[in-house]
Design a protein around this motif. Structure first.
Motif, PDB file in Angstrom:
ATOM      1  N   ALA A 170      49.827  46.765  34.228  1.00 33.68           N
ATOM      2  CA  ALA A 170      51.199  46.599  33.764  1.00 33.68           C
ATOM      3  C   ALA A 170      51.383  45.227  33.129  1.00 33.68           C
ATOM      4  CB  ALA A 170      52.185  46.775  34.919  1.00 33.68           C
TER       5      ALA A 170
ATOM      6  N   ASN B 123      60.147  44.661  32.978  1.00 36.38           N
ATOM      7  CA  ASN B 123      58.979  45.120  33.735  1.00 36.38           C
ATOM      8  C   ASN B 123      58.397  46.383  33.096  1.00 36.38           C
ATOM      9  OD1 ASN B 123      59.514  43.033  35.539  1.00 36.38           O
ATOM     10  ND2 ASN B 123      60.793  44.341  36.826  1.00 36.38           N
ATOM     11  N   TYR B 124      57.138  46.661  33.402  1.00 37.59           N
ATOM     12  CA  TYR B 124      56.473  47.863  32.883  1.00 37.59           C
ATOM     13  C   TYR B 124      56.633  47.952  31.361  1.00 37.59           C
ATOM     14  CZ  TYR B 124      57.151  48.858  37.841  1.00 37.59           C
ATOM     15  OH  TYR B 124      57.198  48.760  39.208  1.00 37.59           O
TER      16      TYR B 124
ATOM     17  N   ARG C  35      54.670  42.366  31.777  1.00 42.73           N
ATOM     18  CA  ARG C  35      56.067  42.025  31.982  1.00 42.73           C
ATOM     19  C   ARG C  35      56.468  40.911  31.026  1.00 42.73           C
ATOM     20  NH1 ARG C  35      57.782  40.116  37.934  1.00 42.73           N
ATOM     21  NH2 ARG C  35      57.071  42.255  38.320  1.00 42.73           N
TER      22      ARG C  35
ATOM     23  N   ASP D 287      61.063  52.528  31.739  1.00 42.12           N
ATOM     24  CA  ASP D 287      62.285  53.183  32.209  1.00 42.12           C
ATOM     25  C   ASP D 287      63.428  53.019  31.223  1.00 42.12           C
ATOM     26  OD1 ASP D 287      62.577  50.496  32.487  1.00 42.12           O
ATOM     27  OD2 ASP D 287      63.101  50.532  34.616  1.00 42.12           O
TER      28      ASP D 287
ATOM     29  N   MET E  46      51.073  49.178  37.433  1.00 44.50           N
ATOM     30  CA  MET E  46      51.847  50.142  36.673  1.00 44.50           C
ATOM     31  C   MET E  46      52.603  51.078  37.613  1.00 44.50           C
ATOM     32  SD  MET E  46      49.412  51.067  33.377  1.00 44.50           S
ATOM     33  CE  MET E  46      48.024  51.729  34.313  1.00 44.50           C
ATOM     34  N   LYS E  47      53.474  51.893  37.048  1.00 43.95           N
ATOM     35  CA  LYS E  47      54.265  52.841  37.840  1.00 43.95           C
ATOM     36  C   LYS E  47      53.367  53.781  38.637  1.00 43.95           C
ATOM     37  CE  LYS E  47      58.809  52.432  36.790  1.00 43.95           C
ATOM     38  NZ  LYS E  47      59.929  52.503  37.752  1.00 43.95           N
ATOM     39  N   ASN E  48      52.184  54.084  38.118  1.00 42.80           N
ATOM     40  CA  ASN E  48      51.291  55.010  38.818  1.00 42.80           C
ATOM     41  C   ASN E  48      50.444  54.322  39.892  1.00 42.80           C
ATOM     42  OD1 ASN E  48      49.364  53.583  37.365  1.00 42.80           O
ATOM     43  ND2 ASN E  48      48.846  55.279  35.992  1.00 42.80           N
TER      44      ASN E  48
ATOM     45  N   VAL F  20      54.723  57.128  29.762  1.00 43.19           N
ATOM     46  CA  VAL F  20      53.882  56.520  30.795  1.00 43.19           C
ATOM     47  C   VAL F  20      53.181  55.314  30.200  1.00 43.19           C
ATOM     48  CG1 VAL F  20      53.512  58.671  32.044  1.00 43.19           C
ATOM     49  CG2 VAL F  20      51.950  58.041  30.208  1.00 43.19           C
ATOM     50  N   GLU F  21      52.856  54.363  31.050  1.00 44.70           N
ATOM     51  CA  GLU F  21      52.145  53.180  30.600  1.00 44.70           C
ATOM     52  C   GLU F  21      50.684  53.532  30.288  1.00 44.70           C
ATOM     53  OE1 GLU F  21      53.716  49.680  33.314  1.00 44.70           O
ATOM     54  OE2 GLU F  21      53.741  51.636  34.315  1.00 44.70           O
TER      55      GLU F  21
END
Length: 336
Positions: free
Chosen positions: A312, A328-329, A314, A275, A305-307, A201-202
């Motif tokens: 985030a 990304n992320y 890039r 990812d 971010m993904k959440n 996770v970020e």
């Protein structure tokens, strides 16, 4: 006479295969070389005990097991777990006196070289030496916190998990055959769903890694304090053209913040997203005044971010109008 001799050899081979459950157990030259390298002795000194160790029950519990050899208190295992593209053949030697691994070597594989460029490097294979057989190894993403943790090869998490499955299969078979214990079964193939679900996770920081070791972590608050620029870009993709007004700082600023020697000490960087998307960038591009950036805003809004929370980052390569080397992320920058 030649036909009769050939028939005798063929019949003997059939019986030999039947005795070992239909598998060939002689070592290939590459397997013997791997065992010899681990032990610093001729693999011919090892005796084939595959038929004793790989029973039907163990073949079912530890399907990656392929061959087992023994020399005194040393047990040499050949395993063939399935990783991302297919089987990875690896050799592992266990010292029965110490109850721990002596070392591991990759014999051959069909993984994509671009992603597993570090698979046979000593800094990775040495992680499997000195591991007690009492516990199964487990995959971690950034840092080993426990004795049984194995840090994944950057961009090759599934391949690393496949190798760990192979080593754990040897550990399980050893515990049952030598120690008389009951060991949990080990999967033959990587379970992709588990690999994704248990992913990283970020955290609002970038790990800078070299030779498998995190040498620095740079947080987004530090990055925001670095000299910033805005860059307007039109990115072409299969979905059409999108307009962006990025804000960020040069990747060279981030690397200098971590260690001022990085830009001159390495030839290439690999940007890795959460990812596992990986893109390679030559250090010459990173050194350019207007080459590679770590962006944290787009169109005056923080990257999410993904959440769904801001923070985030890039990687943006200015001369890449198709965005194929954008990451990304952003999670890691690996130095090579």
């Amino acid at each position: 006479m030649r036909k009769i001799a050939s028939m005798v050899i063929a019949i003997f081979a059939v019986f030999a295969l039947a005795a070992c459950g239909g598998r060939r157990t002689e070592l290939t030259d590459a397997e013997a070389a791997a065992i010899a390298e681990i032990c610093d002795m001729d693999a011919a000194a090892f005796k084939d005990i595959s038929g004793d160790v790989i029973t039907k029950a163990r073949a079912k519990k530890f399907p990656a097991l392929d061959k087992v050899y023994k020399n005194g208190d040393l047990y040499a295992f050949i395993m063939k777990p399935i990783a991302y593209n297919g089987p990875v053949t690896l050799a592992l030697v266990i010292d029965g006196m110490l109850g721990e691994s002596v070392g591991m070597r990759i014999v051959n594989h069909v993984e994509t070289p671009h992603y597993v460029r570090d698979m046979d490097k000593s800094w990775f294979t040495d992680r499997f030496a000195g591991k007690t057989v009492d516990d199964y190894l487990r995959l971690v993403r950034l840092e080993a916190r426990e004795e049984w943790d194995i840090v994944a090869i950057t961009g090759a998490t599934v391949s690393t998990e496949g190798i760990i499955n192979g080593v754990n299969a040897a550990f399980g078979a050893y515990r049952e055959y030598v120690l008389g214990q009951d060991a949990d079964e080990v999967p033959y193939m990587v379970r992709f769903e588990a690999a994704v679900g248990d992913g990283p996770v970020e955290t609002g920081s970038i790990a800078i890694r070299a030779f498998g070791v995190v040498i620095a972590e740079v947080g987004i608050d530090d990055i925001r304090e670095m000299p910033s620029v805005k860059r307007t870009m039109s990115i072409h993709s299969s979905d059409g053209v999108t307009q962006h007004n990025f804000r960020g700082t040069l990747l060279s600023n981030v690397l200098n913040f971590a260690d001022s020697a990085i830009l001159e000490s390495y030839d290439r960087v690999w940007a890795v997203g959460v990812d596992d998307y990986t893109s390679g960038i030559n250090m010459d591009e990173v050194r350019r005044e207007n080459g590679v950036f770590v962006m944290y805003e787009d169109n005056d809004m923080p990257l999410m971010m993904k959440n769904g929370k801001p923070g985030a980052m890039r990687i943006v390569v200015i001369d890449d109008v198709f965005g194929q080397r954008f990451t990304n992320y952003l999670l890691e920058v690996v130095l090579e």
